[in-house]
Design a protein around this motif. Sequence first.
Motif, PDB file in Angstrom:
ATOM      1  N   ASP A  63      -3.656  -3.090  13.307  1.00 42.87           N
ATOM      2  CA  ASP A  63      -4.070  -3.756  14.538  1.00 42.87           C
ATOM      3  C   ASP A  63      -3.122  -3.296  15.646  1.00 42.87           C
ATOM      4  OD1 ASP A  63      -1.728  -5.250  14.338  1.00 42.87           O
ATOM      5  OD2 ASP A  63      -2.713  -6.994  13.496  1.00 42.87           O
ATOM      6  N   VAL A  64      -3.087  -4.005  16.740  1.00 44.21           N
ATOM      7  CA  VAL A  64      -2.296  -3.562  17.897  1.00 44.21           C
ATOM      8  C   VAL A  64      -0.815  -3.410  17.567  1.00 44.21           C
ATOM      9  CG1 VAL A  64      -1.585  -4.142  20.246  1.00 44.21           C
ATOM     10  CG2 VAL A  64      -3.925  -4.621  19.508  1.00 44.21           C
ATOM     11  N   ALA A  65      -0.259  -4.342  16.781  1.00 44.37           N
ATOM     12  CA  ALA A  65       1.191  -4.344  16.545  1.00 44.37           C
ATOM     13  C   ALA A  65       1.587  -4.150  15.090  1.00 44.37           C
ATOM     14  CB  ALA A  65       1.787  -5.649  17.053  1.00 44.37           C
ATOM     15  N   THR A  66       0.619  -4.018  14.184  1.00 46.43           N
ATOM     16  CA  THR A  66       0.930  -4.003  12.751  1.00 46.43           C
ATOM     17  C   THR A  66       0.156  -2.914  12.022  1.00 46.43           C
ATOM     18  OG1 THR A  66       1.255  -6.399  12.822  1.00 46.43           O
ATOM     19  CG2 THR A  66       1.012  -5.398  10.658  1.00 46.43           C
ATOM     20  N   VAL A  67       0.820  -2.307  11.055  1.00 45.82           N
ATOM     21  CA  VAL A  67       0.154  -1.372  10.154  1.00 45.82           C
ATOM     22  C   VAL A  67       0.632  -1.672   8.732  1.00 45.82           C
ATOM     23  CG1 VAL A  67       1.935   0.391  10.518  1.00 45.82           C
ATOM     24  CG2 VAL A  67      -0.298   1.048   9.615  1.00 45.82           C
ATOM     25  N   SER A  68      -0.298  -1.648   7.780  1.00 44.02           N
ATOM     26  CA  SER A  68       0.039  -1.960   6.397  1.00 44.02           C
ATOM     27  C   SER A  68      -0.757  -1.063   5.451  1.00 44.02           C
ATOM     28  CB  SER A  68      -0.265  -3.434   6.101  1.00 44.02           C
ATOM     29  OG  SER A  68      -0.164  -3.706   4.715  1.00 44.02           O
ATOM     30  N   ARG A  69      -0.129  -0.673   4.337  1.00 39.15           N
ATOM     31  CA  ARG A  69      -0.811   0.116   3.307  1.00 39.15           C
ATOM     32  C   ARG A  69      -0.386  -0.352   1.933  1.00 39.15           C
ATOM     33  NH1 ARG A  69       0.670   5.863   6.011  1.00 39.15           N
ATOM     34  NH2 ARG A  69      -0.644   5.698   7.880  1.00 39.15           N
ATOM     35  N   THR A  70      -1.309  -0.237   0.986  1.00 35.96           N
ATOM     36  CA  THR A  70      -1.000  -0.524  -0.419  1.00 35.96           C
ATOM     37  C   THR A  70      -1.155   0.760  -1.228  1.00 35.96           C
ATOM     38  OG1 THR A  70      -3.284  -1.157  -0.916  1.00 35.96           O
ATOM     39  CG2 THR A  70      -1.771  -2.918  -0.238  1.00 35.96           C
ATOM     40  N   TYR A  71      -0.440   0.803  -2.362  1.00 40.81           N
ATOM     41  CA  TYR A  71      -0.390   2.037  -3.149  1.00 40.81           C
ATOM     42  C   TYR A  71      -0.480   1.745  -4.645  1.00 40.81           C
ATOM     43  CZ  TYR A  71       1.788   3.431   1.259  1.00 40.81           C
ATOM     44  OH  TYR A  71       2.059   3.636   2.601  1.00 40.81           O
ATOM     45  N   SER A  72      -1.049   2.705  -5.350  1.00 39.29           N
ATOM     46  CA  SER A  72      -1.016   2.714  -6.806  1.00 39.29           C
ATOM     47  C   SER A  72       0.096   3.665  -7.230  1.00 39.29           C
ATOM     48  CB  SER A  72      -2.362   3.183  -7.367  1.00 39.29           C
ATOM     49  OG  SER A  72      -2.278   3.384  -8.762  1.00 39.29           O
ATOM     50  N   ILE A  73       1.033   3.170  -8.060  1.00 45.14           N
ATOM     51  CA  ILE A  73       2.164   3.985  -8.507  1.00 45.14           C
ATOM     52  C   ILE A  73       2.331   3.775 -10.010  1.00 45.14           C
ATOM     53  CG2 ILE A  73       4.619   4.487  -8.194  1.00 45.14           C
ATOM     54  CD1 ILE A  73       4.447   3.185  -5.438  1.00 45.14           C
ATOM     55  N   PRO A  74       1.875   4.700 -10.833  1.00 46.16           N
ATOM     56  CA  PRO A  74       1.959   4.524 -12.287  1.00 46.16           C
ATOM     57  C   PRO A  74       3.367   4.260 -12.804  1.00 46.16           C
ATOM     58  CG  PRO A  74       0.493   6.337 -11.740  1.00 46.16           C
ATOM     59  CD  PRO A  74       1.173   5.937 -10.459  1.00 46.16           C
ATOM     60  N   ASP A  75       4.397   4.837 -12.158  1.00 49.02           N
ATOM     61  CA  ASP A  75       5.766   4.642 -12.616  1.00 49.02           C
ATOM     62  C   ASP A  75       6.234   3.200 -12.445  1.00 49.02           C
ATOM     63  OD1 ASP A  75       6.001   7.230 -13.407  1.00 49.02           O
ATOM     64  OD2 ASP A  75       7.134   7.921 -11.668  1.00 49.02           O
ATOM     65  N   LEU A  76       5.607   2.458 -11.540  1.00 50.27           N
ATOM     66  CA  LEU A  76       5.891   1.030 -11.409  1.00 50.27           C
ATOM     67  C   LEU A  76       4.930   0.295 -12.334  1.00 50.27           C
ATOM     68  CD1 LEU A  76       6.368   0.640  -7.545  1.00 50.27           C
ATOM     69  CD2 LEU A  76       8.106   0.312  -9.306  1.00 50.27           C
ATOM     70  N   LYS A  77       5.416  -0.166 -13.458  1.00 50.48           N
ATOM     71  CA  LYS A  77       4.552  -0.728 -14.503  1.00 50.48           C
ATOM     72  C   LYS A  77       3.857  -2.015 -14.075  1.00 50.48           C
ATOM     73  CE  LYS A  77       5.949   2.612 -17.071  1.00 50.48           C
ATOM     74  NZ  LYS A  77       5.070   3.792 -17.239  1.00 50.48           N
ATOM     75  N   ARG A  78       4.449  -2.740 -13.158  1.00 51.67           N
ATOM     76  CA  ARG A  78       3.866  -4.004 -12.693  1.00 51.67           C
ATOM     77  C   ARG A  78       2.846  -3.718 -11.600  1.00 51.67           C
ATOM     78  NH1 ARG A  78       1.952  -8.455 -11.904  1.00 51.67           N
ATOM     79  NH2 ARG A  78       2.879 -10.166 -10.730  1.00 51.67           N
ATOM     80  N   SER A  79       1.619  -4.190 -11.779  1.00 54.37           N
ATOM     81  CA  SER A  79       0.568  -3.987 -10.792  1.00 54.37           C
ATOM     82  C   SER A  79      -0.331  -5.217 -10.746  1.00 54.37           C
ATOM     83  CB  SER A  79      -0.263  -2.739 -11.113  1.00 54.37           C
ATOM     84  OG  SER A  79      -0.925  -2.893 -12.355  1.00 54.37           O
ATOM     85  N   VAL A  80      -1.061  -5.370  -9.637  1.00 51.89           N
ATOM     86  CA  VAL A  80      -2.014  -6.471  -9.484  1.00 51.89           C
ATOM     87  C   VAL A  80      -3.299  -5.910  -8.879  1.00 51.89           C
ATOM     88  CG1 VAL A  80      -0.246  -8.246  -9.199  1.00 51.89           C
ATOM     89  CG2 VAL A  80      -1.130  -7.057  -7.186  1.00 51.89           C
ATOM     90  N   VAL A  81      -4.355  -6.679  -8.988  1.00 49.84           N
ATOM     91  CA  VAL A  81      -5.627  -6.256  -8.407  1.00 49.84           C
ATOM     92  C   VAL A  81      -5.712  -6.778  -6.981  1.00 49.84           C
ATOM     93  CG1 VAL A  81      -8.133  -6.435  -8.548  1.00 49.84           C
ATOM     94  CG2 VAL A  81      -6.777  -6.210 -10.636  1.00 49.84           C
ATOM     95  N   SER A  82      -5.966  -5.861  -6.046  1.00 51.45           N
ATOM     96  CA  SER A  82      -6.156  -6.209  -4.640  1.00 51.45           C
ATOM     97  C   SER A  82      -7.462  -5.578  -4.192  1.00 51.45           C
ATOM     98  CB  SER A  82      -4.985  -5.692  -3.789  1.00 51.45           C
ATOM     99  OG  SER A  82      -5.206  -5.955  -2.418  1.00 51.45           O
ATOM    100  N   GLY A  83      -8.426  -6.421  -3.842  1.00 53.03           N
ATOM    101  CA  GLY A  83      -9.745  -5.883  -3.532  1.00 53.03           C
ATOM    102  C   GLY A  83     -10.346  -5.276  -4.778  1.00 53.03           C
ATOM    103  N   ASN A  84     -10.672  -4.004  -4.712  1.00 55.78           N
ATOM    104  CA  ASN A  84     -11.228  -3.301  -5.868  1.00 55.78           C
ATOM    105  C   ASN A  84     -10.231  -2.341  -6.505  1.00 55.78           C
ATOM    106  OD1 ASN A  84     -13.829  -4.491  -5.507  1.00 55.78           O
ATOM    107  ND2 ASN A  84     -14.272  -2.998  -3.884  1.00 55.78           N
ATOM    108  N   HIS A  85      -8.952  -2.516  -6.162  1.00 48.88           N
ATOM    109  CA  HIS A  85      -7.944  -1.560  -6.621  1.00 48.88           C
ATOM    110  C   HIS A  85      -6.797  -2.250  -7.357  1.00 48.88           C
ATOM    111  CE1 HIS A  85      -9.919   1.364  -3.994  1.00 48.88           C
ATOM    112  NE2 HIS A  85      -9.827   0.482  -3.011  1.00 48.88           N
ATOM    113  N   SER A  86      -6.163  -1.480  -8.240  1.00 50.53           N
ATOM    114  CA  SER A  86      -4.936  -1.911  -8.891  1.00 50.53           C
ATOM    115  C   SER A  86      -3.778  -1.307  -8.101  1.00 50.53           C
ATOM    116  CB  SER A  86      -4.898  -1.421 -10.342  1.00 50.53           C
ATOM    117  OG  SER A  86      -3.684  -1.768 -10.951  1.00 50.53           O
ATOM    118  N   VAL A  87      -2.929  -2.152  -7.534  1.00 47.08           N
ATOM    119  CA  VAL A  87      -1.864  -1.668  -6.658  1.00 47.08           C
ATOM    120  C   VAL A  87      -0.503  -2.094  -7.182  1.00 47.08           C
ATOM    121  CG1 VAL A  87      -3.384  -1.649  -4.654  1.00 47.08           C
ATOM    122  CG2 VAL A  87      -1.997  -3.677  -5.124  1.00 47.08           C
ATOM    123  N   SER A  88       0.517  -1.281  -6.834  1.00 43.77           N
ATOM    124  CA  SER A  88       1.878  -1.516  -7.314  1.00 43.77           C
ATOM    125  C   SER A  88       2.878  -1.718  -6.186  1.00 43.77           C
ATOM    126  CB  SER A  88       2.347  -0.329  -8.170  1.00 43.77           C
ATOM    127  OG  SER A  88       1.410  -0.013  -9.163  1.00 43.77           O
TER     128      SER A  88
END
Length: 271
Positions: A219-244
């Motif tokens: 948005d005007v003042a904020t930017v955010s991204r999520t990532y999948s990283i296999p080396d980080l064993k802990r992950s959760v489901v966000s939307g339709n993706h598994s993110v770490s």
Amino acid sequence: MLKAMLNNRTKKGTLCILLFLCCTVALLVNLQSAKANSVDPDEVISHVSVTSELNSSLMSLIDLGTKTTVYGSSLRVVLKWQGAISGYDDPAAEVAKLSTHLGLNVPSGSDEEGHTTYRSTAVQQDKSRLSLFWSELGEGNSYVIVTLDTADLKDKASFQGAADEVSTILEQSNIKAEWNASLQGVAEQQGGPEGVLSQTEGLLKEQFKAVDEKESYTDVATVSRTYSIPDLKRSVVSGNHSVSAQIAVHQEDQNGTNRLTIGFPLITIEY
């Protein structure tokens, strides 16, 4: 027969037999003791694995945050454990036991939106804060949140040690809790939030072999991204993706300073 045999043996032979008997008895005693105190190896491996996973991720998070924030500035770190507990008879007794193990005052229950809840907080020696939230769900089931946070990380080893202790206590209390870690500070790089995020993303890719972007928000003042990283064993489901991991940069209105927030596997504090 034994008496006759001993009479026909030399003094040296007698000592050897007695020594053998003593060793045999000692061995049997040790085997019985080991059997009585045996621990399920799967349980040991599970605990070591979870602790190692948390240690590694927390150190990677702090290292990444230190590299991308203003040197010497306050570095906020928040570590949360959340999980369910069931099968108990007296919730107040369970709360008291967990509070005591965590080194917190035993709280009294209060009604919050139809649920009996318990809260307790204490400041640790390293100035970090440990908090317990317990909410009864009914029929011998409750939900527990334990938070360890510091407004300005000074001693990584002390914070790490406290995190290990909390993990152990929760596991011993039969609370299968999932952890989440967030870090926040003033970004070293100023200018547009997109540039700060790109720099942090570059360092993230240096730390881990595979970093795959999954979601983004701007948005005007904020930017955010999520990532999948296999080396980080802990992950959760966000939307339709598994993110770490998640990175967010917010530019404050008053002074234009970029606030950097990083979460493994997701940011759970305001950014």
